[in-house]
Design a protein around this motif. Structure first.
Motif, PDB file in Angstrom:
ATOM      1  N   LEU A 938       8.440  -6.152 -13.106  1.00 53.48           N
ATOM      2  CA  LEU A 938       7.245  -7.058 -12.756  1.00 53.48           C
ATOM      3  C   LEU A 938       6.755  -7.622 -13.978  1.00 53.48           C
ATOM      4  CD1 LEU A 938       5.296  -5.077 -10.166  1.00 53.48           C
ATOM      5  CD2 LEU A 938       6.368  -7.085  -9.706  1.00 53.48           C
ATOM      6  N   VAL A 950       8.768  -9.311  -7.441  1.00 51.69           N
ATOM      7  CA  VAL A 950       7.321  -9.241  -6.691  1.00 51.69           C
ATOM      8  C   VAL A 950       7.920  -9.237  -5.370  1.00 51.69           C
ATOM      9  CG1 VAL A 950       5.264 -10.548  -5.791  1.00 51.69           C
ATOM     10  CG2 VAL A 950       5.776 -10.087  -8.202  1.00 51.69           C
ATOM     11  N   ARG A 953       9.438  -5.865  -4.504  1.00 52.29           N
ATOM     12  CA  ARG A 953       8.534  -4.606  -4.503  1.00 52.29           C
ATOM     13  C   ARG A 953       7.630  -4.634  -3.369  1.00 52.29           C
ATOM     14  NH1 ARG A 953       4.159  -2.510  -8.045  1.00 52.29           N
ATOM     15  NH2 ARG A 953       4.669  -0.317  -8.362  1.00 52.29           N
ATOM     16  N   PHE A 957       7.124  -1.919  -0.573  1.00 50.74           N
ATOM     17  CA  PHE A 957       6.092  -1.272  -0.052  1.00 50.74           C
ATOM     18  C   PHE A 957       5.859  -1.157   1.368  1.00 50.74           C
ATOM     19  CE2 PHE A 957       4.206  -1.387  -4.255  1.00 50.74           C
ATOM     20  CZ  PHE A 957       3.375  -0.159  -4.481  1.00 50.74           C
ATOM     21  N   LEU A 958       6.374  -2.041   2.281  1.00 56.14           N
ATOM     22  CA  LEU A 958       5.991  -2.196   3.502  1.00 56.14           C
ATOM     23  C   LEU A 958       7.030  -1.377   4.367  1.00 56.14           C
ATOM     24  CD1 LEU A 958       5.476  -5.978   4.112  1.00 56.14           C
ATOM     25  CD2 LEU A 958       3.928  -4.190   3.930  1.00 56.14           C
ATOM     26  N   PRO A 962       2.872   1.565   8.283  1.00 49.93           N
ATOM     27  CA  PRO A 962       2.584   0.934   9.564  1.00 49.93           C
ATOM     28  C   PRO A 962       2.226  -0.605   9.230  1.00 49.93           C
ATOM     29  CG  PRO A 962       0.517   2.238   8.669  1.00 49.93           C
ATOM     30  CD  PRO A 962       2.057   2.603   7.881  1.00 49.93           C
ATOM     31  N   GLY A 963       2.456  -1.444  10.494  1.00 46.93           N
ATOM     32  CA  GLY A 963       2.005  -2.634  10.345  1.00 46.93           C
ATOM     33  C   GLY A 963       3.102  -3.632   9.883  1.00 46.93           C
TER      34      GLY A 963
ATOM     35  N   LYS B  33      -2.194  -6.646  -3.042  1.00 47.94           N
ATOM     36  CA  LYS B  33      -1.133  -7.439  -3.127  1.00 47.94           C
ATOM     37  C   LYS B  33      -1.151  -7.274  -4.764  1.00 47.94           C
ATOM     38  CE  LYS B  33       2.101 -10.536  -2.638  1.00 47.94           C
ATOM     39  NZ  LYS B  33       3.228 -10.053  -1.987  1.00 47.94           N
ATOM     40  N   ARG B  36       0.420  -4.578  -6.146  1.00 45.94           N
ATOM     41  CA  ARG B  36       1.883  -4.136  -5.832  1.00 45.94           C
ATOM     42  C   ARG B  36       2.671  -5.061  -6.634  1.00 45.94           C
ATOM     43  NH1 ARG B  36       2.077  -3.510   0.678  1.00 45.94           N
ATOM     44  NH2 ARG B  36       0.884  -1.630   0.705  1.00 45.94           N
ATOM     45  N   SER B  37       2.115  -6.299  -7.006  1.00 45.29           N
ATOM     46  CA  SER B  37       2.856  -7.242  -7.491  1.00 45.29           C
ATOM     47  C   SER B  37       2.699  -7.393  -9.093  1.00 45.29           C
ATOM     48  CB  SER B  37       2.280  -8.613  -7.083  1.00 45.29           C
ATOM     49  OG  SER B  37       2.286  -8.837  -5.565  1.00 45.29           O
ATOM     50  N   LEU B  38       1.774  -6.667  -9.912  1.00 47.77           N
ATOM     51  CA  LEU B  38       1.496  -6.914 -11.139  1.00 47.77           C
ATOM     52  C   LEU B  38       1.879  -5.624 -11.821  1.00 47.77           C
ATOM     53  CD1 LEU B  38      -1.940  -8.741 -11.421  1.00 47.77           C
ATOM     54  CD2 LEU B  38       0.189  -9.584 -12.020  1.00 47.77           C
ATOM     55  N   SER B  76      -4.258   5.253   7.503  1.00 48.40           N
ATOM     56  CA  SER B  76      -3.184   4.506   8.054  1.00 48.40           C
ATOM     57  C   SER B  76      -3.669   3.284   8.938  1.00 48.40           C
ATOM     58  CB  SER B  76      -2.167   5.565   9.108  1.00 48.40           C
ATOM     59  OG  SER B  76      -2.811   5.734  10.189  1.00 48.40           O
ATOM     60  N   LEU B  79      -4.467   0.863   6.285  1.00 46.80           N
ATOM     61  CA  LEU B  79      -3.242   0.294   5.858  1.00 46.80           C
ATOM     62  C   LEU B  79      -2.421  -0.602   6.771  1.00 46.80           C
ATOM     63  CD1 LEU B  79      -1.592   0.874   3.206  1.00 46.80           C
ATOM     64  CD2 LEU B  79      -0.327   2.645   4.306  1.00 46.80           C
ATOM     65  N   GLU B  80      -2.290  -0.298   7.783  1.00 47.72           N
ATOM     66  CA  GLU B  80      -1.692  -1.032   8.753  1.00 47.72           C
ATOM     67  C   GLU B  80      -2.212  -2.482   8.736  1.00 47.72           C
ATOM     68  OE1 GLU B  80      -1.452   0.546  12.615  1.00 47.72           O
ATOM     69  OE2 GLU B  80      -0.712  -1.617  13.611  1.00 47.72           O
ATOM     70  N   ASN B  83      -1.256  -4.434   5.671  1.00 49.30           N
ATOM     71  CA  ASN B  83       0.228  -4.591   5.701  1.00 49.30           C
ATOM     72  C   ASN B  83       0.242  -5.870   6.239  1.00 49.30           C
ATOM     73  OD1 ASN B  83       1.154  -2.777   3.776  1.00 49.30           O
ATOM     74  ND2 ASN B  83       1.648  -1.167   5.243  1.00 49.30           N
ATOM     75  N   GLN B  84      -0.229  -5.821   7.656  1.00 55.41           N
ATOM     76  CA  GLN B  84      -0.038  -6.976   8.457  1.00 55.41           C
ATOM     77  C   GLN B  84      -0.638  -8.322   7.751  1.00 55.41           C
ATOM     78  OE1 GLN B  84      -2.265  -5.871  11.944  1.00 55.41           O
ATOM     79  NE2 GLN B  84      -0.327  -4.883  13.029  1.00 55.41           N
ATOM     80  N   SER B  87       2.346  -8.886   4.892  1.00 52.07           N
ATOM     81  CA  SER B  87       3.821  -9.357   5.377  1.00 52.07           C
ATOM     82  C   SER B  87       3.714 -10.819   5.825  1.00 52.07           C
ATOM     83  CB  SER B  87       4.455  -8.359   6.441  1.00 52.07           C
ATOM     84  OG  SER B  87       3.240  -8.330   7.420  1.00 52.07           O
ATOM     85  N   ARG B  89       6.088 -12.808   7.176  1.00 51.32           N
ATOM     86  CA  ARG B  89       6.632 -13.360   8.387  1.00 51.32           C
ATOM     87  C   ARG B  89       6.259 -12.408   9.297  1.00 51.32           C
ATOM     88  NH1 ARG B  89       9.399 -13.120   4.140  1.00 51.32           N
ATOM     89  NH2 ARG B  89       9.786 -10.929   4.549  1.00 51.32           N
TER      90      ARG B  89
END
Lengths: 964, 90
Positions: A938, A950, A953, A957-958, A962-963, B33, B36-38, B76, B79-80, B83-84, B87, B89
Motif C-alpha cells: 500500500l 488497494v 486488499r 477484507f470482504l 457479511p455483505g 475504505k 483498508r486502502s492506506l 456484524s 459491518l455488512e 461492506n455493501q 463492494s 459490483r
C-alpha cells in the motif's frame, strides 16, 4: 431361459421349494431371482405364462414386507410385456393400490411403482381410463407425501400425462392439486456431488408444467400464487410470477375474473416497490400475459368486458404518476402500462387513447429538458408498441389522430439544445418513420432536413452519429425521399468542401459527409446513388497531391467499407457494389503503384491506404455467390497473372503489371480470398507479414495432394537455411509461423514437423522470445485471414489437438532448458493454456500446476512474470483445482509482492486479488496473514502498484465477511 | 487533503441534505475504505463539511472516536452494511 433351453415354467418349478419356504428371507431371495430373470427376458414370455405370473405376483403382494421389493421388480418386468392380456393391467394396479402402502417403501421401490404406472399409462391407456376416477384417486394416494426429488420428477410427469391425456379426474381435482401444489414453490438445493444431477430448475419446470396444465386448477392455484407473491423469498416470487405467466396461456376470462383485482394489486405492489430488476421484468411479463389472455377471449354481448375493466383499473392507478416526471414511480407506471398495452391491439387502443394525449399535454407543461426527456422516452415506448400491429386502419389508430401534435413535439425536441433530448428525439423519429402512413410527405421532407442538419452541423458527435443511424434505418423505408433529397445535399456539401480547402471545420464536415453517405446506403437504390458519389470523391482526392490526401482516401475507404458491410445481405446490391467498386479501387491502386513508386515519402502513406482498401475488397467479396465470384475471379486472375488490365476503367496506363514474376505461388490461385491477399503482397512496400499471411492462406486452402506437398517442401527448403543464420531470420520465422498455423488448422501431417522446429527454436537465445509470442499467433483467432469467416479450412478442436501433442514437449523442453531461455517455454505454455477451452484445461491442470508453481520460485523475473500472468486467469477459471495449492500460492504471491521489479509486483498483486475468487472456506485461514502482508505494498513508491494493492486488499477484507 | 510528509489525510464530505440520516454511515464507510486502502502510518480525519448537516458535531465526534469506530465494525450487521457500500459490483 434367454436361450430358450429352459422355460419360465421349469424355472418356477425348480425354484418351488424356495418360493414356498416359510422363512420370508429365503422366499424373498427366490422371488428376487425370478424377478431378475423376468427383467432380462420379459419380451420372450407367452401370454399364458404372463397371466399366471401376474396372478402369482398379485398374490405375493400380500406377503411379508421383506418380499415386496422383489415382487414389485417382477411386476415392473411384467408391465413391460407386450402380450399382457387385457384386464391384467387394471388388476395389477388395483392390487398395488390396495395392498401396498407405497410411501413406507424405500426410494428405489417407490420408483419401481411409478415406473409400473408409467409403463401401463404408455401402453394400456384405454384400459386405465376404464378405471375412471379410481385410478386418479389411487395414484393420489401413491404419491401423497413423496419426498425424493428423483421420484417427484417421475410423479409430476405422470400427473401431467393424467391431465394432458384426459384421464377422468372426477371429484378429485382438488386432491390432485393439493398433492402437487404442496411442493410449490420448490425449495431444493441439490446435495454436493449429486450423481443424479437433478437441478432445482428441473423440479421447478416440471411442477410448473403440472400446475399450468389445466384450467381446472385455476380456482385453487391463483390464490396460492397471490399468496406466494407476497413471500419474502425472491425465488418464490419469481417462481409464482413465471407460473402465472405460464397459466395465462391456457386460462380464459372465466378462470381469471374473480382474482383480477388482487392479482393486479400484487403485481402493482411488486413493480412499484421491488429493487430487483428480475422481479420487475417477471411482473411485467406476467401482466403482459394476463392482458393477452383477457384480450383473447371472445366477447359475448351481455357480459362485461373484463379487459376494459382491468385496463381501466390499471390506468386509474398509473395515470397520475405519469404527470410527475421527477418522481420515482414514473417509470414503473409507464412500464406497467406498456406491458399491458403490448398485449393486443384492443388493449393498445384502450390505453393509448387515454395516455398519449396526457403525455403530450405533460410535455408542453414541463419546460425542463430532463423532464421532457423522460416524457418523450415514455411516449416513444408507446409508439414503439404500435409497430407490433403493423398497418392499422386510419380511424382506429390513436397515434394517427394525434399525428400533428406528436410530430410537433418530436421536432421541437430535435431543436432543443440538450443533447440527451435530441437523442431521444432522433430515436422517436426512427420509430415514427417506421409506422406506415404516419408521416405525410411534407413531414417526411422535414424529417430528412432535420437529419441532415443534425448529421452535418450538430456539434455533439453523439447526436450526429445517432442521426446518421436513424437516417440509415429510415432509408430503406423511404428510399425515394432519401436518394432524392439527402444524397444531393451531401454531394453538394462534399464538393463545396473541396473548393475552399484546409480549414479544420471543413475537414471534419467532409468526414461527416462521408460517414453520412455510408450510413444512408442501406437500400439498393440508394447504394446506386451513393457509391458513384464516393468514388468520384475518391478520384478527385487522389488527383490532389498533398500529404493529407492519404487521410482522405482512408476515410473514403472506411465509408466504402461500411457500405459494403451494409449491402452484403442483398445479392443484387452486393453484386452491383462489387462490380463498381472493386475494379475502380484496383485501377487506382495499380495506377498509384505505377506513378508513385519512386517517391519514398508517398510510399508510407500508401501502405495506410492499402490497409484501408483491403477490408473494402474483402467485405465486397465474402458474400458473393459462387457463380458471381467465379465471374469476377476470371477478371482478376488475368489481371494479376498477365497484367491484363482491360476490365479496369480508365485503362490508360502501360501494361507492366506483373506481380507474380517470381512465380512462387502461381499454382494455387483459384480462390478469391487468397487472391485478395495476393493483391496486397504484390505491391512493393508491404512487409513480409502480409506475404506470409497470403502464403498461409493459400496453403490452408489448397486441396490435399502431391502439388501441395511439393509447394510445402519448396517453402520449407527455402525457409530452413535462412532460419539458421543471416539477416533474414525474423522474416523466415514469420513465414514459418504462418505456414505452421495454416497447417495446424487443417491437421496437415507436416504440421507436427513444423511445430517441432518451432519448439526447437524456443531454445534459441535470439529468436526464442519471438517464437514464444508466435505461439499466441498459432492459438489465437486471427482477425484478418485464416478464420472461418473467410472460408479457411479450420478443423474443430485443433487447439485441443495442438495441446495434447505439444504440451508434454514444452514441459520437457522447460526442464532441459538453460536459465536464460526457460522463460520462453513458459511463455509459450501460457499462450497455449490461455487459449484452451476451459473444460479441457481443468482436466489437464493438475499435471501442469506443479510446473507452474515450481517456475514461481525461479529467480528470473521474466519467468516469474509470465508464470504470474498465466496463473491469474487460471485462478479465476478453475478455482476448485487451484484451491488445493492455496498454501503455496499465498506464500509465493506474497513474497513476490516485494520483488524489485515493478511489473512482477503488479502481477503478484493481481494474482493475490484473483485468489479471492477461490471458495471462502479455503481462504479464511489466510485472511489475516494476507491482509497484513498487503499493507506493505500500500505504501509502494509506484502508483500503479499501490492501485493494485488497494484493489486486492479491499477484496480480501470482504472475504468471508457479511455483505459481500 | 493529503500530506504525505506528515502522514495525514483529511476528508470532508457533504451530505445530500442537512437532515441526511445516512451521514454517519457515509462517514464510516469513507473511514473504513481509507483504513483498508492506506498504509498504517497515515492518520485519518473524516468530517462533514462545516455547516452542511444538522448534527454535524455529533457525527464528527463519532467518526473521530477510534473506539466507537472499532466497536461499530465488530457489529456484524453494521459491518455488512459498510461492506455493501464498499463492494463495487453486485
Amino acid at each position: 431361459v434367454k436361450d430358450g433351453s429352459w422355460t419360465v415354467l421349469q424355472l418356477v418349478e425348480a425354484l418351488g421349494s424356495c418360493l414356498e419356504n416359510t422363512d420370508p428371507r429365503t422366499r424373498g431371495r427366490g422371488i428376487q431371482l425370478l424377478s431378475q430373470v423376468l427383467l432380462q427376458c420379459y419380451s420372450l414370455l407367452q401370454a399364458k405364462e404372463v397371466l399366471h405370473l401376474v396372478l402369482f405376483y398379485e398374490n405375493r403382494l400380500q406377503d411379508h414386507h421383506l418380499v415386496i421389493p422383489s415382487v414389485l421388480q417382477g411386476l415392473r418386468a411384467l408391465s413391460m410385456c407386450e402380450v399382457l392380456s387385457p384386464g391384467l393391467a387394471v388388476s395389477v394396479l388395483k392390487a398395488i393400490f390396495q395392498e401396498v402402502h407405497v410411501q413406507s417403501l424405500m426410494q428405489l421401490d417407490r420408483h419401481t411403482v411409478y415406473s409400473i404406472i408409467t409403463n401401463f399409462m404408455g401402453t394400456r391407456e384405454e384400459e386405465l381410463k376404464g378405471l375412471g376416477a379410481d385410478f386418479t384417486f389411487g395414484f393420489i394416494q401413491v404419491m401423497d407425501g413423496e419426498k425424493d426429488p428423483r421420484n417427484l420428477l417421475v410423479a409430476f410427469q405422470i400427473v401431467r400425462d393424467l391431465i394432458a391425456k384426459n384421464y377422468a379426474l372426477g371429484p378429485f381435482v382438488e386432491e390432485l392439486f393439493e398433492v402437487t401444489s404442496c411442493y410449490f414453490p420448490i425449495d431444493f438445493t441439490p446435495p454436493p456431488n449429486d450423481p443424479h444431477g437433478i437441478q432445482r430448475e428441473d423440479l421447478i419446470l416440471s411442477l410448473r408444467a403440472v400446475l399450468s396444465s389445466t384450467p381446472q386448477f385455476a380456482e385453487f392455484l391463483l390464490p396460492l400464487l397471490i399468496e406466494k407473491m407476497d413471500s419474502d423469498l425472491q425465488s418464490a416470487k419469481l417462481d409464482s410470477l413465471q407460473t402465472l405467466t405460464a397459466c395465462c396461456a391456457i386460462y380464459g376470462q372465466k378462470e381469471l375474473q374473480e382474482f383480477l383485482p388482487s392479482l393486479w394489486s400484487s403485481l402493482r405492489r411488486e413493480v412499484f416497490q421491488t429493487a430487483s430488476e428480475k422481479v420487475e421484468t417477471e411482473c411485467l411479463t406476467a401482466l403482459h400475459a394476463l392482458s393477452v389472455c383477457l384480450s383473447r377471449s371472445v366477447l359475448s354481448s351481455d357480459t362485461e368486458d373484463l379487459l376494459d375493466s382491468f385496463l381501466s383499473n390499471i390506468l386509474q392507478d398509473c395515470r397520475h404518476h405519469l404527470c410527475e416526471p421527477d418522481m420515482k414511480l414514473v417509470w414503473p407506471s409507464a412500464k406497467l402500462l406498456q406491458a399491458a398495452a403490448g398485449a393486443s391491439l384492443r388493449a393498445y387502443h384502450c390505453i393509448t387513447r387515454s395516455v398519449l394525449p396526457l403525455l403530450l399535454e405533460q410535455y408542453i407543461k414541463h419546460p425542463q429538458s430532463s423532464q421532457r426527456r423522460t416524457i418523450l422516452e415514455m411516449l416513444l415506448g408507446f409508439l414503439e408498441l404500435q409497430q407490433k400491429w403493423g398497418h392499422v386502419e386510419e380511424d382506429e389508430s390513436t397515434p394517427l389522430s394525434l399525428q400533428d401534435r406528436v410530430c410537433s413535439v418530436v421536432f421541437a425536441a430535435l431543436m432543443d439544445p440538450s443533447v440527451q433530448l435530441q437523442l431521444v428525439g432522433i430515436r422517436a423519429l426512427t420509430v415514427l418513420g417506421s409506422l406506415q402512413g404516419f408521416l405525410s410527405p411534407s413531414d417526411l421532407e422535414l424529417v430528412v432536413d432535420h437529419l441532415i442538419r443534425l448529421a452535418l452541423h450538430e456539434e455533439d458527435s453523439q447526436s450526429s452519429e445517432a442521426a446518421m443511424e436513424a437516417a440509415g434505418s429510415l432509408a430503406p423505408i423511404y428510399p425515394k425521399v432519401f436518394s432524392g433529397r439527402m444524397v444531393p445535399r451531401l454531394e453538394e456539401e462534399l464538393q463545396s468542401g473541396q473548393e475552399e480547402e484546409s480549414s479544420r471545420d471543413h475537414c471534419s464536415r467532409q468526414q461527416r459527409c462521408l460517414q453520412a453517405l455510408a450510413a444512408v446506403s442501406t437500400h439498393t437504390s440508394i447504394v446506386r446513388e451513393t457509391v458513384p458519389v464516393l468514388l468520384q470523391h475518391l478520384r478527385t482526392v487522389q488527383k490532389g497531391s498533398e500529404a493529407k490526401n492519404a487521410q482522405d482516401v482512408v476515410s473514403v475507404c472506411q465509408s466504402l467499407h461500411r457500405v459494403a458491410l451494409q449491402c452484403q445481405q442483398d445479392v443484387e446490391g452486393c453484386w452491383y457494389y462489387h462490380q463498381t467498386v472493386v475494379p475502380c479501387l484496383l485501377a487506382m491502386a495499380v495506377a498509384m503503384q505505377e506513378s508513385t513508386y519512386p517517391l519514398l515519402g508517398k510510399a508510407l502513406l500508401e501502405e495506410e491506404v492499402l490497409a484501408a482498401m483491403v477490408p473494402v475488397i474483402s467485405a465486397a467479396t465474402t458474400h458473393l455467390s459462387p457463380e458471381l465470384a467465379a465471374q469476377s475471379a476470371s477478371h482478376m486472375v488475368p489481371l494479376f497473372l498477365d497484367g491484363e488490365v482491360s476490365f479496369l476503367p480508365q485503362n490508360s496506363f502501360p501494361c507492366s503489371f506483373q506481380p507474380f514474376e517470381a512465380g512462387e505461388c502461381l499454382e494455387a490461385q483459384r480462390r478469391l480470398v487468397a487472391l485478395l491477399m495476393a493483391f496486397v503482397c504484390s505491391l512493393p512496400h508491404n512487409v513480409t507479414t502480409t506475404a506470409a499471411k497470403c502464403f498461409a492462406g493459400l496453403v490452408n486452402k489448397h486441396p490435399e495432394g502431391q502439388q501441395l506437398d511439393e509447394i510445402l517442401q519448396l517453402a520449407v527448403n527455402r525457409m530452413e537455411p535462412s532460419l539458421v543464420e543471416g539477416p533474414r531470420r525474423t522474416q523466415a520465422l514469420t513465414l514459418l509461423l504462418w505456414v505452421t498455423k495454416a497447417l495446424v488448422l487443417r491437421y496437415h501431417p507436416l504440421s507436427s514437423h513444423l511445430t517441432d522446429k518451432l519448439l526447437g527454436l524456443l531454445g534459441d537465445s535470439e529468436l526464442g522470445p519471438a517464437v514464444a509470442d508466435g505461439f499466441f499467433l498459432l492459438m489465437a483467432e486471427s482477425p484478418d485471414v485464416l478464420h472461418k469467416g473467410c472460408h479457411a479450412n479450420v478443423r474443430i478442436m485443433f487447439r485441443q489437438r495442438f495441446f495434447t501433442d505439444n504440451v508434454p514437449k514444452l514441459v520437457q523442453g522447460f526442464h532441459g532448458a538453460g536459465p536464460g531461455v526457460k522463460a520462453n517455454y513458459l511463455k509459450a505454455l501460457s499462450h497455449v493454456l490461455n487459449h484452451l477451452p476451459k473444460p479441457v484445461l481443468v482436466t489437464e491442470l493438475p499435471t501442469l500446476l506443479s510446473l507452474l508453481l515450481e517456475a514461481l520460485s525461479c529467480s528470473d523475473r521474466v519467468v516469474q512474470l509470465s508464470t504470474l500472468s498465466c496463473l491469474q486467469p487460471l485462478l479465476l477459471e478453475a478455482p476448485q483445482i487451484m484451491s488445493l495449492h492455496i498454501d503455496t500460492l499465498v506464500t509465493k504471491f506474497l513474497s513476490l509482492t516485494s520483488s524489485p521489479t515493478m511489473a512482477v509486483r503488479i502481477a503478484a498483486l493481481r494474482c493475490a486479488h484473483a485468489l479471492t475468487s477461490l471458495p471462502v472456506t479455503v481462504l479464511l485461514p489466510y485472511k489475516a496473514r494476507v491482509i497484513r502482508a498487503l499493507a506493505k505494498p500500500l505504501d509502494d513508491k509506484k502508483r500503479l502498484v499501490r492501485k493494485e494493492a488497494v484493489a486486492a486488499r479491499g477484496e480480501w477484507f470482504l472475504v468471508g465477511s457479511p455483505g459481500r | 487533503q493529503v500530506n504525505d510528509a506528515e502522514s495525514t489525510v483529511a476528508v470532508e464530505f457533504t451530505p445530500t441534505i442537512p437532515h441526511c440520516s445516512m451521514a454517519t454511515l457515509i462517514g464510516l464507510s469513507i473511514k473504513v475504505k481509507l483504513i483498508r486502502s492506506l498504509p498504517e502510518r497515515f492518520k485519518l480525519d473524516v468530517h462533514i463539511t462545516p455547516g452542511t448537516h444538522a448534527s454535524e458535531h455529533a457525527v464528527n465526534k463519532q467518526l473521530a472516536d477510534k473506539e466507537r469506530v472499532a466497536a461499530a465494525l465488530e457489529n456484524s450487521h453494521l459491518l455488512e452494511v459498510v461492506n455493501q457500500c464498499l463492494s463495487a459490483r453486485s
